[in-house]
Scaffold this motif. Structure first.
Motif, PDB file in Angstrom:
ATOM      1  N   GLU A 186       0.832  -1.204   0.000  1.00  0.00           N
ATOM      2  CA  GLU A 186       0.000   0.000   0.000  1.00  0.00           C
ATOM      3  C   GLU A 186       0.871   1.260   0.000  1.00  0.00           C
ATOM      4  OE1 GLU A 186      -4.006   1.688   0.224  1.00  0.00           O
ATOM      5  OE2 GLU A 186      -3.136  -0.219  -0.387  1.00  0.00           O
ATOM      6  N   LEU A 224      -6.992   2.403   1.499  1.00  0.00           N
ATOM      7  CA  LEU A 224      -7.542   3.132   2.639  1.00  0.00           C
ATOM      8  C   LEU A 224      -6.934   4.523   2.773  1.00  0.00           C
ATOM      9  CD1 LEU A 224      -7.831   0.515   5.549  1.00  0.00           C
ATOM     10  CD2 LEU A 224      -9.675   1.562   4.238  1.00  0.00           C
ATOM     11  N   ILE A 281     -14.211   6.399   1.909  1.00  0.00           N
ATOM     12  CA  ILE A 281     -13.303   5.812   2.893  1.00  0.00           C
ATOM     13  C   ILE A 281     -13.964   5.702   4.266  1.00  0.00           C
ATOM     14  CG2 ILE A 281     -12.124   7.842   3.849  1.00  0.00           C
ATOM     15  CD1 ILE A 281     -10.452   4.649   2.592  1.00  0.00           C
ATOM     16  N   ARG A 284     -16.178   2.644   4.174  1.00  0.00           N
ATOM     17  CA  ARG A 284     -15.381   1.415   4.212  1.00  0.00           C
ATOM     18  C   ARG A 284     -14.800   1.173   5.593  1.00  0.00           C
ATOM     19  NH1 ARG A 284     -10.871   1.132   0.255  1.00  0.00           N
ATOM     20  NH2 ARG A 284     -10.960  -1.099   0.727  1.00  0.00           N
ATOM     21  N   LEU A 285     -14.352   2.235   6.242  1.00  0.00           N
ATOM     22  CA  LEU A 285     -13.811   2.093   7.596  1.00  0.00           C
ATOM     23  C   LEU A 285     -14.874   1.594   8.567  1.00  0.00           C
ATOM     24  CD1 LEU A 285     -11.578   5.287   7.882  1.00  0.00           C
ATOM     25  CD2 LEU A 285     -10.783   2.916   8.003  1.00  0.00           C
ATOM     26  N   HIS A 293     -11.084   1.624  14.712  1.00  0.00           N
ATOM     27  CA  HIS A 293     -10.393   2.713  14.021  1.00  0.00           C
ATOM     28  C   HIS A 293     -10.775   4.055  14.629  1.00  0.00           C
ATOM     29  CE1 HIS A 293     -14.231   3.407  11.967  1.00  0.00           C
ATOM     30  NE2 HIS A 293     -13.748   4.605  11.652  1.00  0.00           N
ATOM     31  N   ILE A 310      -5.692   2.582  12.829  1.00  0.00           N
ATOM     32  CA  ILE A 310      -6.383   1.316  12.555  1.00  0.00           C
ATOM     33  C   ILE A 310      -5.801   0.223  13.421  1.00  0.00           C
ATOM     34  CG2 ILE A 310      -6.873  -0.450  10.825  1.00  0.00           C
ATOM     35  CD1 ILE A 310      -6.715   1.696   8.709  1.00  0.00           C
TER      36      ILE A 310
END
Length: 314
Positions: A186, A224, A281, A284-285, A293, A310
Motif C-alpha cells: 500500500e 484506505l 473511505i 469502508r472504515l 479505528h 487502525i
C-alpha cells in the motif's frame, strides 16, 4: 398385587387424558402464546377435573374391585399420595414438552440467525464491492487529468508518467479486489502516486513522507490511505509558493497510525461537503474496522490535518 395393578390400570386413562390436555392443548394454545391468565384458569379446571376423576376411580376400586374392603388395598388408604402421583406425571410430561419446545425453538432461532448473518454478510460484501468500484473511476479521473496536462504540453516526462500510471493500474486491477494487502504494498502504491504528482508540480511541491519500520506481514484493507493523499494534492494550497505535505506512517503492536498534513487553500470544499473519496473511505472504515479505528480530521487556518489509526488485531 393383582388388585393394585387393576387399580393402577384404571388410573392410567385419567393420567393420559390429563397429560394430553396439558401437552397438546393448554401449553401450545395458551402458555407458548403468553396467554398466562387463560393458561392458569384452564389449567386449574384441568387439575380439578383430574382430582374428581381420581376420586371416582378410588370409589370404583372400593365398590367394584374390593367390595368395600379397604384393608386389602393399602394404596387406597392414601388418597393424597395417589393424587400427587398423577399430578407428578402431568408435570413431568409438561416439563418434557416445554424442554422440547425450548430446544426446538433455539435450533430454529439459530438457523434463522445464521441465515440473517449470511444475508447481512452478502449485503456487506456487495456494498464493499460497490465502494471499491467507486475508487477506480475516482482515482483514474485525478490521475488522467495529470497525464492529460503533460500530453498537451508534449513534455518529455509523459512516457515515464504513463509507465507509472501502468503500475498504478496494475495495483488497482490485481490488488484492490483482495480483502487485505501488505501495508508495504500500500505504501509503495502511494509512493508511485506521489511520484506522478511530483512530476506535475515540479518545484512547487514540498513533500515529506516518513515511514517507520513495521512488520512485513502486517496487512490492511487496500486503498484506505490514498484518498487522503489525493485530497492533499487536489485541495491543498501553496505557502510561499509551495504546496507542503507531510505524511507519517508507523505501526506498533498491530496498530497502524497514518497521518497527513497539507497547507490549505482558503476556499476548501470540505466545508460544503466531503468529496467522493473521503465519503467512500468513511463508509469502508465503518464496515471493515467498525470499532477498531479512529479518524480525526482537523482544519486550521493554515493547514488541513488528518490522522487515521487502525487496529489490525481482530
Amino acid at each position: 398385587m393383582k388388585i393394585n395393578i387393576a387399580f393402577s390400570s384404571f388410573l392410567m386413562p385419567i393420567t393420559i387424558a390429563s397429560c394430553y390436555v396439558m401437552v397438546y392443548y393448554l401449553i401450545p394454545k395458551y402458555l407458548l402464546l403468553k396467554k398466562y391468565s387463560s393458561f392458569l384458569l384452564y389449567g386449574l379446571y384441568t387439575f380439578i377435573l383430574t382430582a374428581f376423576a381420581v376420586v371416582l376411580s378410588v370409589f370404583y376400586a372400593l365398590i367394584f374391585i374390593l367390595d368395600l374392603k379397604i384393608v386389602e388395598l393399602p394404596i387406597a388408604r392414601s388418597f393424597p399420595f395417589i393424587l400427587i402421583a398423577v399430578y407428578l406425571i402431568i408435570f413431568l410430561a409438561s416439563g418434557i414438552t416445554l424442554l422440547r419446545h425450548y430446544y426446538g425453538s433455539k435450533t430454529n432461532n439459530d438457523k434463522l440467525l445464521t441465515k440473517v448473518l449470511e444475508t447481512q454478510l452478502k449485503l456487506k460484501e456487495q456494498e464493499l464491492k460497490y465502494l471499491k468500484m467507486q475508487i477506480h473511476p475516482h482515482f483514474l479521473f485525478n490521475t488522467l487529468n495529470t497525464l492529460y496536462g503533460f500530453a498537451l504540453s508534449k513534455a518529455e516526462e509523459t512516457p515515464d508518467l504513463i509507465l507509472k500510471l501502468s503500475n498504478l493500474l496494475d495495483y488497482l486491477l490485481y490488488q484492490v479486489d483482495k480483502p487485505m494487502v501488505d501495508l508495504s504494498s500500500e505504501m509503495n502504491h502511494i509512493q508511485d502516486y506521489i511520484d506522478l504528482e511530483k512530476t506535475r508540480f515540479s518545484d512547487s511541491l514540498d513533500i515529506r513522507m516518513k515511514l517507520e519500520d513495521f512488520p512485513a506481514e502486517l496487512q490492511v484493507a487496500p486503498m484506505l490511505f490514498i484518498p487522503f493523499v489525493e485530497n492533499s494534492f487536489k485541495h491543498g494550497g501553496s505557502t510561499e509558493g509551495k504546496l507542503q505535505i507531510d505524511i507519517n506512517v508507523k505501526a506498533e503492536l498491530g496498530k497502524v497510525n497514518f497521518s497527513i498534513s497539507n497547507t490549505l487553500r482558503e476556499s476548501l470544499p470540505f466545508e460544503k461537503g466531503e468529496g467522493i473519496g473521503l465519503e467512500n473511505i468513511k463508509k469502508r472504515l465503518s464496515m471493515l474496522y467498525a470499532d477498531r479505528h479512529e479518524l480525526r480530521i482537523e482544519k486550521t487556518p493554515n493547514r488541513f490535518n488528518v490522522e487515521l489509526i487502525i487496529d489490525t488485531n481482530g
